[in-house]
Design a protein around this motif. Structure first.
Motif, PDB file in Angstrom:
ATOM      1  N   ALA A 334     -28.774 158.730 -14.451  1.00 27.65           N
ATOM      2  CA  ALA A 334     -27.984 159.976 -14.431  1.00 27.65           C
ATOM      3  C   ALA A 334     -26.562 159.666 -13.995  1.00 27.65           C
ATOM      4  CB  ALA A 334     -28.641 160.989 -13.516  1.00 27.65           C
ATOM      5  N   VAL A 335     -25.820 158.890 -14.815  1.00 28.06           N
ATOM      6  CA  VAL A 335     -24.469 158.463 -14.454  1.00 28.06           C
ATOM      7  C   VAL A 335     -23.502 159.632 -14.490  1.00 28.06           C
ATOM      8  CG1 VAL A 335     -22.560 156.933 -15.060  1.00 28.06           C
ATOM      9  CG2 VAL A 335     -24.930 156.141 -15.300  1.00 28.06           C
ATOM     10  N   GLU A 336     -23.594 160.458 -15.534  1.00 33.77           N
ATOM     11  CA  GLU A 336     -22.672 161.571 -15.693  1.00 33.77           C
ATOM     12  C   GLU A 336     -23.192 162.851 -15.049  1.00 33.77           C
ATOM     13  OE1 GLU A 336     -19.829 160.988 -16.947  1.00 33.77           O
ATOM     14  OE2 GLU A 336     -20.264 158.964 -17.650  1.00 33.77           O
ATOM     15  N   ALA A 337     -24.341 162.789 -14.400  1.00 36.24           N
ATOM     16  CA  ALA A 337     -24.942 163.992 -13.817  1.00 36.24           C
ATOM     17  C   ALA A 337     -24.311 164.305 -12.475  1.00 36.24           C
ATOM     18  CB  ALA A 337     -26.437 163.796 -13.669  1.00 36.24           C
ATOM     19  N   PRO A 338     -24.503 165.521 -12.005  1.00 39.28           N
ATOM     20  CA  PRO A 338     -23.987 165.905 -10.682  1.00 39.28           C
ATOM     21  C   PRO A 338     -24.610 165.035  -9.588  1.00 39.28           C
ATOM     22  CG  PRO A 338     -24.629 167.831 -11.936  1.00 39.28           C
ATOM     23  CD  PRO A 338     -25.117 166.648 -12.708  1.00 39.28           C
ATOM     24  N   PRO A 339     -23.975 164.967  -8.411  1.00 34.58           N
ATOM     25  CA  PRO A 339     -24.501 164.133  -7.314  1.00 34.58           C
ATOM     26  C   PRO A 339     -25.922 164.509  -6.891  1.00 34.58           C
ATOM     27  CG  PRO A 339     -22.239 164.783  -6.879  1.00 34.58           C
ATOM     28  CD  PRO A 339     -22.650 165.544  -8.102  1.00 34.58           C
ATOM     29  N   GLY A 340     -26.222 165.805  -6.939  1.00 38.87           N
ATOM     30  CA  GLY A 340     -27.583 166.203  -6.556  1.00 38.87           C
ATOM     31  C   GLY A 340     -28.634 165.611  -7.478  1.00 38.87           C
ATOM     32  N   ARG A 341     -28.318 165.604  -8.775  1.00 34.76           N
ATOM     33  CA  ARG A 341     -29.272 165.035  -9.749  1.00 34.76           C
ATOM     34  C   ARG A 341     -29.395 163.539  -9.556  1.00 34.76           C
ATOM     35  NH1 ARG A 341     -32.681 163.219 -12.068  1.00 34.76           N
ATOM     36  NH2 ARG A 341     -33.315 163.322 -14.248  1.00 34.76           N
ATOM     37  N   GLN A 342     -28.306 162.878  -9.256  1.00 29.69           N
ATOM     38  CA  GLN A 342     -28.359 161.435  -9.033  1.00 29.69           C
ATOM     39  C   GLN A 342     -29.197 161.094  -7.796  1.00 29.69           C
ATOM     40  OE1 GLN A 342     -24.209 160.399  -8.825  1.00 29.69           O
ATOM     41  NE2 GLN A 342     -23.950 160.338 -11.068  1.00 29.69           N
ATOM     42  N   LEU A 343     -29.008 161.887  -6.717  1.00 31.72           N
ATOM     43  CA  LEU A 343     -29.796 161.649  -5.503  1.00 31.72           C
ATOM     44  C   LEU A 343     -31.291 161.838  -5.750  1.00 31.72           C
ATOM     45  CD1 LEU A 343     -29.933 161.081  -2.479  1.00 31.72           C
ATOM     46  CD2 LEU A 343     -29.572 163.538  -2.073  1.00 31.72           C
ATOM     47  N   LEU A 344     -31.626 162.863  -6.508  1.00 31.64           N
ATOM     48  CA  LEU A 344     -33.040 163.089  -6.828  1.00 31.64           C
ATOM     49  C   LEU A 344     -33.619 161.946  -7.648  1.00 31.64           C
ATOM     50  CD1 LEU A 344     -33.071 166.919  -7.664  1.00 31.64           C
ATOM     51  CD2 LEU A 344     -33.993 165.799  -5.634  1.00 31.64           C
ATOM     52  N   GLN A 345     -32.831 161.384  -8.539  1.00 30.42           N
ATOM     53  CA  GLN A 345     -33.331 160.260  -9.345  1.00 30.42           C
ATOM     54  C   GLN A 345     -33.590 159.040  -8.477  1.00 30.42           C
ATOM     55  OE1 GLN A 345     -30.791 158.340 -12.431  1.00 30.42           O
ATOM     56  NE2 GLN A 345     -32.405 158.995 -13.853  1.00 30.42           N
ATOM     57  N   ILE A 346     -32.719 158.796  -7.485  1.00 21.98           N
ATOM     58  CA  ILE A 346     -32.934 157.659  -6.580  1.00 21.98           C
ATOM     59  C   ILE A 346     -34.206 157.864  -5.743  1.00 21.98           C
ATOM     60  CG2 ILE A 346     -31.983 156.435  -4.596  1.00 21.98           C
ATOM     61  CD1 ILE A 346     -29.199 156.959  -5.744  1.00 21.98           C
ATOM     62  N   LEU A 347     -34.380 159.080  -5.237  1.00 22.62           N
ATOM     63  CA  LEU A 347     -35.592 159.373  -4.469  1.00 22.62           C
ATOM     64  C   LEU A 347     -36.853 159.239  -5.324  1.00 22.62           C
ATOM     65  CD1 LEU A 347     -34.385 162.458  -2.373  1.00 22.62           C
ATOM     66  CD2 LEU A 347     -34.694 160.095  -1.596  1.00 22.62           C
ATOM     67  N   ALA A 348     -36.769 159.705  -6.572  1.00 18.55           N
ATOM     68  CA  ALA A 348     -37.922 159.586  -7.471  1.00 18.55           C
ATOM     69  C   ALA A 348     -38.254 158.131  -7.744  1.00 18.55           C
ATOM     70  CB  ALA A 348     -37.654 160.334  -8.770  1.00 18.55           C
ATOM     71  N   GLY A 349     -37.239 157.275  -7.854  1.00 14.47           N
ATOM     72  CA  GLY A 349     -37.497 155.849  -8.052  1.00 14.47           C
ATOM     73  C   GLY A 349     -38.200 155.228  -6.849  1.00 14.47           C
ATOM     74  N   GLY A 350     -37.788 155.665  -5.632  1.00 15.39           N
ATOM     75  CA  GLY A 350     -38.466 155.166  -4.435  1.00 15.39           C
ATOM     76  C   GLY A 350     -39.919 155.596  -4.372  1.00 15.39           C
ATOM     77  N   VAL A 351     -40.171 156.853  -4.742  1.00  9.36           N
ATOM     78  CA  VAL A 351     -41.564 157.318  -4.783  1.00  9.36           C
ATOM     79  C   VAL A 351     -42.364 156.523  -5.798  1.00  9.36           C
ATOM     80  CG1 VAL A 351     -43.043 159.286  -5.294  1.00  9.36           C
ATOM     81  CG2 VAL A 351     -40.966 159.616  -3.953  1.00  9.36           C
TER      82      VAL A 351
END
Length: 646
Positions: A334-351
């Motif tokens: 999510a490079v062009e996505a808002p910061p909230g979406r990027q943070l959620l993607q990082i958390l989802a990767g950790g899960v």
């Protein structure tokens, strides 16, 4: 009579034939170790056999042993041999004997000796100890056919069951299983009907005791003591009175009774449906920690999906879909996505990184659970009110089968991973704990603190005692049933446990003591259906043909009753040609005849063609089955005529 054996059953049986039935007995025993002089304690006064006539075979004859106790009947002739070969059996006098009992622990040894003995004497009554039931059925037919071929004029009915195959485990298992469970009493089977002898406390003032089918015994004066009914046997007080008449029952105030009933077990059960459901252990696929880990991951995924829905404003299903793609690293960054979406993607990767080891652990644990389920089950954490059975040898296996027939929950403890009873426990889905019962933690794994009964059936008296003491230290009021061979040792154990745990029930049983009367009765020519222990004594149940017994023939049920000796309980209503030879077995489908008739009218007159089931003491049965005086014996002190006069 000739008895061949290599363990305690042979000596108990010899003592039974000599002291109770007053028979002349030859005992064939294994050769003593080289260099051992004098009397072997296994063969001497410890078994009450007294002095005997020794014939060491094939080596030279040793010195006649001395015993502390003189024989009360005929002397016992001894023959020592490594194995019962044809030459040994001939030296023991099998060719002229009335009956031969083969009670070696090894089935193959008994089988070989039976074939040799049948060839030596076609008219010999054979009593064979076999653990294998199917082999025993085939062996009976084979040996009876061999007797007919060797002597075409032989009449097996006249010989009264030429071949009888018995198992000490099958004979003792009903009494051991029933003694272990409060409420079941002592069990014997007749014509497929399970009977139990129930110990009842003395009735209160103004109350009338229910006699059931009949009153079998009046218990000793200590039966009101919670420590058990065996106190009189050990303390010198008044002992039990077997087969009392109505007058004795009415006069015995304050004494407990043993009544015969035909009822089913009413305690905690495991139904068939419950066992079927336990065949697929879905609940044991995942441990508690693994289930909590999976629950946490599912909650995290749900929280991420909810946050994505709130952050992006997309449809909830689309937000959940995108979250799963992020977790499994399938979605685009999510490079062009808002910061909230990027943070959620990082958390989802950790899960997603956390899910991988959890899934691997779940797969391994599930595989292990299924493999364990196909081998042995573990005791459930919620199990209570069960029986802890120690030892899955010959005796323990039969007792386990009996307990499961009554649908009683059982947990087994066995130290040998190759024990013969493990296969039965696996097939019955019975929990098993593998380990030495004397080691700390083994009984705890069997949930002994939540059990009702400990049934110690190992072959070692000291192991059984140690297990009982350890179990009592965990649960003081635990009901304990111990398999003990030596009577003196059983006395000491009872007194000690009674003093240390006065509120707990303690019982001791000897397998050879329970089985020997059945083998002796079969050698005399009748089928003993079972034995019920009354304190440290035994009541026998036997099927008797009325013909030839003046004590029964032509007499009413009331007249045939002899208090303290025998009592007629049931009548075989089947025609003589349709009668089954073994009433202790369950009738096969389509078996003719209406079976046994209980609650006989007191005025019924017994006819010569009748067959009855009766309860008898050992001496009472010996009197009924006693043969005619031995005319070949001299008039010396060992003759039968002098014994009968005594």
């Amino acid at each position: 009579m000739v008895v061949c054996g290599d363990d305690g059953l042979a000596h108990r049986l010899t003592a039974e034939l000599r002291d109770v039935y007053r028979e002349r007995v030859t005992l064939v025993v294994p050769t003593r170790p080289a260099g051992q002089a004098g009397a072997d304690p296994r063969f001497g006064g410890g078994f009450g056999l007294g002095a005997g006539l020794w014939a060491r075979f094939p080596s030279s004859r040793p010195t006649r042993p001395e015993s502390a106790e003189r024989p009360t009947g005929r002397e016992v002739r001894w023959v020592e041999a490594v194995e019962p070969t044809e030459e040994v059996l001939a030296a023991a006098g099998v060719a002229g004997a009335s009956a031969l009992a083969l009670v070696y622990e090894d089935d193959e040894t008994n089988l070989r000796a039976a074939l040799l003995a049948r060839r030596l004497n076609p008219r010999l009554r054979l009593v064979i100890r076999l653990y294998n039931r199917k082999l025993g059925q085939h062996l009976e037919e084979l040996l009876d056919q061999a007797a007919i071929i060797a002597d075409p004029g032989i009449d097996l009915r006249e010989l009264d069951s030429s071949t009888t195959v018995l198992s000490d485990a099958d004979t003792a298992a009903p009494a051991l299983a029933a003694t272990a469970v409060a409420g079941t009493g002592k069990v014997v089977q007749a014509d497929g009907l399970l009977l139990r002898a129930v110990e009842r406390t003395p009735p209160g003032r103004g109350e009338v005791a229910d006699p059931g089918l009949c009153t079998l015994a009046l218990l000793s004066a200590t039966t009101a003591d919670p420590a058990g009914a065996e106190g009189a046997e050990y303390s010198g007080e008044r002992g039990p009175q077997l087969l009392p008449d109505d007058r004795a029952v009415a006069a015995a105030t304050g004494r407990g009774t043993v009544a015969l009933e035909a009822v089913s077990y009413a305690g905690p059960q495991q139904s068939g449906s419950r066992l079927a459901a336990a065949a697929l252990p879905m609940g044991s696929l995942f441990s508690r920690r693994l289930r909590w880990a999976l629950f946490g991951l599912v909650a995290a995924i749900g929280a991420l999906a909810l946050a994505g829905w709130i952050t992006t404003g997309e449809h909830p299903l689309h937000a959940a879909y995108m979250t799963l793609l992020d977790i499994f690293a399938i979605n685009d960054p999510a490079v062009e996505a808002p910061p909230g979406r990027q943070l959620l993607q990082i958390l989802a990767g950790g899960v997603g990184m956390l899910i991988l080891p959890v899934l691997v652990a779940a797969a391994l644990e599930g595989l292990g659970a299924f493999r364990t389920a196909t081998v042995l089950r573990r005791p459930p954490r919620t199990l209570s009110g069960h029986v802890v059975l120690l030892g899955l040898g010959k005796i323990g296996t039969r007792v386990l089968a009996r307990l499961r027939e009554l649908e009683i929950p059982v947990v087994c403890v066995e130290s040998d991973p190759e024990a013969r009873g493990l296969a039965l426990a696996r097939s019955l889905r019975v929990p098993v704990v593998l380990g030495d019962v004397t080691e700390e933690g083994v009984l705890a794994a069997a949930r002994i603190h939540r059990a009702d009964t400990l049934l110690a059936l190992t072959s070692s008296d000291t192991t059984n005692l140690e297990a009982a003491l350890y179990a009592r230290s965990i649960k003081a009021d635990l009901r304990a049933v111990l398999r003990l061979y030596d009577d003196d040792f059983a006395t000491a154990v009872y007194r000690t446990l009674r003093a240390a745990y006065p509120q707990a029930l303690t019982r001791s049983r000897s397998v050879t003591h329970l089985a020997a009367p059945a083998f002796a009765g079969a050698m005399m020519g009748r089928q003993v259906l079972g034995a019920i222990p009354v304190e440290r004594r035994v009541l026998l149940f036997a099927a008797i043909e009325v013909a030839g017994h003046p004590q029964l023939e032509g007499k009413t049920i009331t007249e045939s009753f002899r208090p303290g000796a025998w009592r007629v309980l049931a009548l075989d209503a089947a025609a003589p040609e349709d009668r089954r030879p073994d009433l202790a077995s369950t009738p096969a489908p389509g078996t003719p005849g209406p079976g046994l008739v209980w609650n006989l009218h007191p005025g019924y007159v017994l006819r010569s063609e009748d067959r009855v089931v009766l309860a008898a003491t050992r001496r009472g049965l010996a009197e009924l089955l006693g043969r005619r005086p031995d005319r070949t014996a001299g008039a010396g002190p060992g003759s039968r005529s002098e014994q009968e006069q005594r």
